[in-house]
Write a protein that holds these residues in place. Structure first.
Motif, PDB file in Angstrom:
ATOM      1  N   ALA A 163       0.824  -1.217   0.000  1.00  0.00           N
ATOM      2  CA  ALA A 163       0.000   0.000   0.000  1.00  0.00           C
ATOM      3  C   ALA A 163       0.856   1.264   0.000  1.00  0.00           C
ATOM      4  CB  ALA A 163      -0.934   0.004   1.201  1.00  0.00           C
ATOM      5  N   GLY A 164       2.170   1.078   0.028  1.00  0.00           N
ATOM      6  CA  GLY A 164       3.059   2.233  -0.067  1.00  0.00           C
ATOM      7  C   GLY A 164       3.615   2.723   1.261  1.00  0.00           C
ATOM      8  N   PHE A 165       3.406   1.979   2.332  1.00  0.00           N
ATOM      9  CA  PHE A 165       3.959   2.384   3.636  1.00  0.00           C
ATOM     10  C   PHE A 165       5.418   1.938   3.735  1.00  0.00           C
ATOM     11  CE2 PHE A 165      -0.519   2.602   4.605  1.00  0.00           C
ATOM     12  CZ  PHE A 165      -0.589   3.659   5.499  1.00  0.00           C
ATOM     13  N   LYS A 166       6.204   2.798   4.342  1.00  0.00           N
ATOM     14  CA  LYS A 166       7.595   2.440   4.632  1.00  0.00           C
ATOM     15  C   LYS A 166       7.618   1.768   5.999  1.00  0.00           C
ATOM     16  CE  LYS A 166      11.642   4.908   4.731  1.00  0.00           C
ATOM     17  NZ  LYS A 166      12.266   6.233   4.950  1.00  0.00           N
ATOM     18  N   VAL A 167       7.942   0.476   6.024  1.00  0.00           N
ATOM     19  CA  VAL A 167       7.841  -0.260   7.292  1.00  0.00           C
ATOM     20  C   VAL A 167       9.129  -1.006   7.619  1.00  0.00           C
ATOM     21  CG1 VAL A 167       6.451  -1.878   8.640  1.00  0.00           C
ATOM     22  CG2 VAL A 167       5.420  -0.691   6.703  1.00  0.00           C
ATOM     23  N   GLU A 168       9.595  -0.799   8.836  1.00  0.00           N
ATOM     24  CA  GLU A 168      10.721  -1.596   9.330  1.00  0.00           C
ATOM     25  C   GLU A 168      10.192  -2.519  10.425  1.00  0.00           C
ATOM     26  OE1 GLU A 168      14.234   1.325  10.190  1.00  0.00           O
ATOM     27  OE2 GLU A 168      12.372   2.457  10.344  1.00  0.00           O
ATOM     28  N   THR A 169      11.034  -3.443  10.881  1.00  0.00           N
ATOM     29  CA  THR A 169      10.616  -4.261  12.021  1.00  0.00           C
ATOM     30  C   THR A 169      11.647  -4.118  13.133  1.00  0.00           C
ATOM     31  OG1 THR A 169      11.774  -6.176  11.144  1.00  0.00           O
ATOM     32  CG2 THR A 169       9.418  -5.988  10.636  1.00  0.00           C
ATOM     33  N   ILE A 170      11.192  -4.345  14.326  1.00  0.00           N
ATOM     34  CA  ILE A 170      12.076  -4.328  15.494  1.00  0.00           C
ATOM     35  C   ILE A 170      12.103  -5.744  16.042  1.00  0.00           C
ATOM     36  CG2 ILE A 170      12.472  -3.330  17.772  1.00  0.00           C
ATOM     37  CD1 ILE A 170      10.600  -1.005  16.860  1.00  0.00           C
ATOM     38  N   GLU A 171      13.318  -6.341  16.042  1.00  0.00           N
ATOM     39  CA  GLU A 171      13.433  -7.717  16.538  1.00  0.00           C
ATOM     40  C   GLU A 171      13.766  -7.666  18.019  1.00  0.00           C
ATOM     41  OE1 GLU A 171      12.717 -10.152  14.558  1.00  0.00           O
ATOM     42  OE2 GLU A 171      12.636  -8.916  12.740  1.00  0.00           O
ATOM     43  N   THR A 172      12.823  -8.075  18.828  1.00  0.00           N
ATOM     44  CA  THR A 172      13.088  -8.068  20.262  1.00  0.00           C
ATOM     45  C   THR A 172      12.082  -8.965  20.955  1.00  0.00           C
ATOM     46  OG1 THR A 172      13.337  -6.668  22.211  1.00  0.00           O
ATOM     47  CG2 THR A 172      11.611  -6.041  20.674  1.00  0.00           C
ATOM     48  N   GLN A 173      12.299  -9.191  22.223  1.00  0.00           N
ATOM     49  CA  GLN A 173      11.360  -9.988  23.004  1.00  0.00           C
ATOM     50  C   GLN A 173      10.866  -9.116  24.154  1.00  0.00           C
ATOM     51  OE1 GLN A 173      11.750 -14.063  23.604  1.00  0.00           O
ATOM     52  NE2 GLN A 173      11.482 -13.914  21.409  1.00  0.00           N
ATOM     53  N   THR A 174       9.904  -8.281  23.865  1.00  0.00           N
ATOM     54  CA  THR A 174       9.369  -7.436  24.940  1.00  0.00           C
ATOM     55  C   THR A 174       8.522  -8.302  25.864  1.00  0.00           C
ATOM     56  OG1 THR A 174       7.387  -6.871  23.709  1.00  0.00           O
ATOM     57  CG2 THR A 174       9.282  -5.415  23.448  1.00  0.00           C
ATOM     58  N   PRO A 175       8.403  -7.914  27.119  1.00  0.00           N
ATOM     59  CA  PRO A 175       7.600  -8.722  28.037  1.00  0.00           C
ATOM     60  C   PRO A 175       6.142  -8.806  27.582  1.00  0.00           C
ATOM     61  CG  PRO A 175       8.315  -6.663  29.067  1.00  0.00           C
ATOM     62  CD  PRO A 175       8.988  -6.740  27.745  1.00  0.00           C
ATOM     63  N   LEU A 176       5.557  -9.942  27.845  1.00  0.00           N
ATOM     64  CA  LEU A 176       4.172 -10.191  27.418  1.00  0.00           C
ATOM     65  C   LEU A 176       3.218  -9.509  28.396  1.00  0.00           C
ATOM     66  CD1 LEU A 176       2.464 -11.735  25.342  1.00  0.00           C
ATOM     67  CD2 LEU A 176       2.497 -13.687  26.871  1.00  0.00           C
ATOM     68  N   ILE A 177       3.150  -8.179  28.266  1.00  0.00           N
ATOM     69  CA  ILE A 177       2.319  -7.393  29.180  1.00  0.00           C
ATOM     70  C   ILE A 177       1.309  -6.636  28.352  1.00  0.00           C
ATOM     71  CG2 ILE A 177       2.315  -5.516  30.871  1.00  0.00           C
ATOM     72  CD1 ILE A 177       5.255  -6.086  31.404  1.00  0.00           C
ATOM     73  N   SER A 178       0.108  -6.485  28.847  1.00  0.00           N
ATOM     74  CA  SER A 178      -0.837  -5.578  28.194  1.00  0.00           C
ATOM     75  C   SER A 178      -1.536  -4.736  29.256  1.00  0.00           C
ATOM     76  CB  SER A 178      -1.876  -6.354  27.391  1.00  0.00           C
ATOM     77  OG  SER A 178      -2.757  -7.021  28.270  1.00  0.00           O
ATOM     78  N   SER A 179      -1.982  -3.568  28.836  1.00  0.00           N
ATOM     79  CA  SER A 179      -2.723  -2.710  29.771  1.00  0.00           C
ATOM     80  C   SER A 179      -3.998  -3.408  30.229  1.00  0.00           C
ATOM     81  CB  SER A 179      -3.081  -1.391  29.092  1.00  0.00           C
ATOM     82  OG  SER A 179      -1.922  -0.757  28.610  1.00  0.00           O
ATOM     83  N   THR A 180      -4.585  -4.187  29.333  1.00  0.00           N
ATOM     84  CA  THR A 180      -5.814  -4.919  29.680  1.00  0.00           C
ATOM     85  C   THR A 180      -5.569  -5.834  30.878  1.00  0.00           C
ATOM     86  OG1 THR A 180      -6.462  -4.886  27.356  1.00  0.00           O
ATOM     87  CG2 THR A 180      -7.595  -6.473  28.767  1.00  0.00           C
ATOM     88  N   GLU A 181      -4.438  -6.554  30.833  1.00  0.00           N
ATOM     89  CA  GLU A 181      -4.098  -7.461  31.934  1.00  0.00           C
ATOM     90  C   GLU A 181      -3.870  -6.676  33.239  1.00  0.00           C
ATOM     91  OE1 GLU A 181      -4.136 -10.455  32.709  1.00  0.00           O
ATOM     92  OE2 GLU A 181      -2.650 -10.759  34.286  1.00  0.00           O
ATOM     93  N   ILE A 182      -3.241  -5.525  33.113  1.00  0.00           N
ATOM     94  CA  ILE A 182      -2.992  -4.713  34.311  1.00  0.00           C
ATOM     95  C   ILE A 182      -4.316  -4.247  34.915  1.00  0.00           C
ATOM     96  CG2 ILE A 182      -2.034  -2.522  35.148  1.00  0.00           C
ATOM     97  CD1 ILE A 182       0.148  -2.967  32.911  1.00  0.00           C
ATOM     98  N   ARG A 183      -5.218  -3.766  34.072  1.00  0.00           N
ATOM     99  CA  ARG A 183      -6.516  -3.308  34.583  1.00  0.00           C
ATOM    100  C   ARG A 183      -7.269  -4.454  35.247  1.00  0.00           C
ATOM    101  NH1 ARG A 183      -6.530  -0.827  29.363  1.00  0.00           N
ATOM    102  NH2 ARG A 183      -8.037  -2.388  28.659  1.00  0.00           N
ATOM    103  N   ARG A 184      -7.172  -5.643  34.636  1.00  0.00           N
ATOM    104  CA  ARG A 184      -7.840  -6.805  35.231  1.00  0.00           C
ATOM    105  C   ARG A 184      -7.267  -7.096  36.626  1.00  0.00           C
ATOM    106  NH1 ARG A 184      -7.219 -11.672  36.744  1.00  0.00           N
ATOM    107  NH2 ARG A 184      -5.028 -11.740  36.163  1.00  0.00           N
ATOM    108  N   ARG A 185      -5.947  -7.077  36.705  1.00  0.00           N
ATOM    109  CA  ARG A 185      -5.316  -7.390  37.987  1.00  0.00           C
ATOM    110  C   ARG A 185      -5.700  -6.384  39.070  1.00  0.00           C
ATOM    111  NH1 ARG A 185       0.735  -9.867  37.657  1.00  0.00           N
ATOM    112  NH2 ARG A 185       0.418 -11.181  35.834  1.00  0.00           N
ATOM    113  N   VAL A 186      -5.689  -5.107  38.703  1.00  0.00           N
ATOM    114  CA  VAL A 186      -6.024  -4.079  39.693  1.00  0.00           C
ATOM    115  C   VAL A 186      -7.447  -4.302  40.200  1.00  0.00           C
ATOM    116  CG1 VAL A 186      -6.392  -1.614  40.074  1.00  0.00           C
ATOM    117  CG2 VAL A 186      -4.417  -2.386  38.743  1.00  0.00           C
ATOM    118  N   MET A 187      -8.336  -4.598  39.279  1.00  0.00           N
ATOM    119  CA  MET A 187      -9.746  -4.800  39.617  1.00  0.00           C
ATOM    120  C   MET A 187      -9.918  -5.916  40.652  1.00  0.00           C
ATOM    121  SD  MET A 187     -12.939  -3.972  38.595  1.00  0.00           S
ATOM    122  CE  MET A 187     -13.651  -4.005  36.976  1.00  0.00           C
ATOM    123  N   VAL A 188      -9.133  -6.987  40.531  1.00  0.00           N
ATOM    124  CA  VAL A 188      -9.289  -8.110  41.463  1.00  0.00           C
ATOM    125  C   VAL A 188      -8.235  -8.083  42.580  1.00  0.00           C
ATOM    126  CG1 VAL A 188     -10.398  -9.575  39.745  1.00  0.00           C
ATOM    127  CG2 VAL A 188      -7.918  -9.710  40.033  1.00  0.00           C
TER     128      VAL A 188
END
Ligand code: ATP
Ligand code: MG
Length: 418
Positions: A163-188
């Motif tokens: 589609a014409g986008f200039k795209v690079e990739t970042i090779e890494t292993q970021t921690p498997l964290i999401s804001s959704t999981e954090i909100r869930r944890r806080v709630m309980v």
């Protein structure tokens, strides 16, 4: 922009600024890890975190206000000079479109400056549906990062590039964290200390974020507070009711100043005299009815302190969801205890210093709020109260000497340490 980046751009050198867009509700170590990896691998000069205003794709749930999300981002990147936070999107009313932001950023852009929009694979797969493709394509390049072991989806990359986008990739292993999981944890009530920086966790706790406060059954919600306030009005006389309002307000203010939970303080404040409407005979009967075993010395000689102990028991029966530490603070508001928690001290002090109280030392003590430590202030109030009762030849609760000695020992110990 960093000064060094600006100098570089002015000198005509190529400058790359990473834009880390997201809802950041809240920002977490996954975002930070992605940003650090991007810095290294994409040869960026700096990274700008760009918390979204009202994002086009997340209108299904209540999003924390932009100012708070912005503050959490600032707290999280504070110690990294190459990271900054841009307030542009949270200030803009209405739905946020990245294209508008890029346009706004490009208006004053130096020609040798390039923006690299960093995004997780999940966001990248939606990029072709974002508003104003032409602007998105021409005003920035893109870098895709994945969470943990997730693969960068080659299909998505192909489509974007086609589609014409200039795209690079970042090779890494970021921690498997999401804001959704954090909100869930806080709630309980689960631990989030390994998912977000401590400064961010502090904001989450202090502002009672992610606790589901729009649910009226939630004991920390405004609706629950208002409902108990209305109940209280029927239970005690007008003077006592006004006092409780004052205690709730003052406790909330003290909690804010001393870093305790503001909503818990407010709730304990409004509930602390829940059983103050009974006379001596009535409150003994109340304790009996609640099946409580009370020290006979207290039961017969000090019925005036019983209300503090019956109220949390009664409240727990009616509203089992009220947090334990709120009940404890209610229980300790009259006699106090050794080893008081911050919330306990906040409510104890508020009971003495709410605006409706007037005694000679009250104003002097009020002036110490925020100036001396919470424990110092608590002990000041405690001392005053004990002296006051002794002067009036009133009986003291049997625990008083133990409590007094406990805090005196702590004061001495601290003096020795300093
Ligand atoms: P939510 O669960 O609410 O969707 P989130 O954790 O995905 O939140 P966002 O604010 O949606 O956070 O994400 C901002 C950007 O950061 C997105 O491009 C997302 O893909 C990316 N991102 C989020 N978490 C990680 C992670 N752990 N590792 C790498 N990238 C991430
Ligand atoms: Mg997301």
């Amino acid at each position: 922009m960093l000064e060094s980046t600006r100098d570089k751009a002015m000198a005509g050198e190529k400058v790359r600024i990473g834009i880390m867009g997201g809802t950041f509700d809240p920002i977490h170590y996954g975002h930070l890890a992605a940003a650090h990896a991007a810095m290294e691998q994409l040869d960026l000069d700096e990274i700008m975190f760009l918390p979204a205003g009202t994002p086009a794709f997340k209108r299904d749930r209540e999003i924390t206000d932009g100012e708070t999300r912005f503050e959490m981002c600032c707290a999280a990147v504070d110690n990294v000079p190459e990271f900054s936070v841009n307030v542009m999107e949270v200030m803009r009313p209405g739905v946020t479109y990245t294209a508008d932001t890029l346009r706004q950023l490009s208006r004053s852009k130096h020609p040798s400056l390039e923006y690299v929009f960093i995004m997780g694979a999940d966001s990248a797969s939606t990029l072709l549906r974002w508003n104003d493709q032409e602007a998105l394509r021409t005003m920035a390049s893109y870098a895709v990062v994945t969470r943990s072991t997730q693969q960068i989806p080659t299909e998505t990359l192909k489509e974007l590039r086609a589609a014409g986008f200039k795209v690079e990739t970042i090779e890494t292993q970021t921690p498997l964290i999401s804001s959704t999981e954090i909100r869930r944890r806080v709630m309980v009530g689960e631990d989030i200390s390994r998912l977000v920086p401590p400064e961010v966790e502090r904001i989450i706790v202090a502002r009672s974020l992610y606790l589901g406060l729009d649910d009226p059954e939630n004991p920390l919600s405004d609706a629950f507070f208002e409902a108990r306030k209305a109940d209280l009005k029927e239970r005690v006389n007008e003077h006592r009711y006004q006092h409780s309002l004052g205690v709730a307000d003052t406790a909330a203010r003290l909690a804010e100043i001393y870093g305790a939970n503001v909503r818990k303080a407010r709730l304990a404040g409004i509930l602390h005299d829940w059983d103050k409407g009974y006379d001596d005979k009535g409150i003994r009967q109340r304790a009996d009815e609640l099946g409580m075993t009370v020290d006979p010395q207290v039961y017969y000689a000090l019925p005036r302190v019983l209300h503090a102990h019956t109220a949390p028991v009664a409240i727990k029966r009616l509203f089992p969801q009220v947090p334990e530490d709120v009940l404890t603070a209610m229980d300790r508001h009259t006699v106090a205890a050794e080893n008081m928690l911050d919330l306990d001290m906040v409510v104890y002090i508020a009971d003495a210093l709410e605006p409706g109280r007037s005694f000679e030392r009250a104003d002097a003590m009020r002036e110490k709020i925020g100036v001396v430590s919470l424990e110092e202030l608590f002990f000041d109030v405690y001392e005053y109260w004990i002296m006051h009762m002794m002067e009036r030849k009133m009986q003291l609760h049997p625990n008083t000497v133990g409590i007094w000695n406990y805090y005196v020992r702590r004061i001495r110990q601290r003096e020795k340490e300093n």
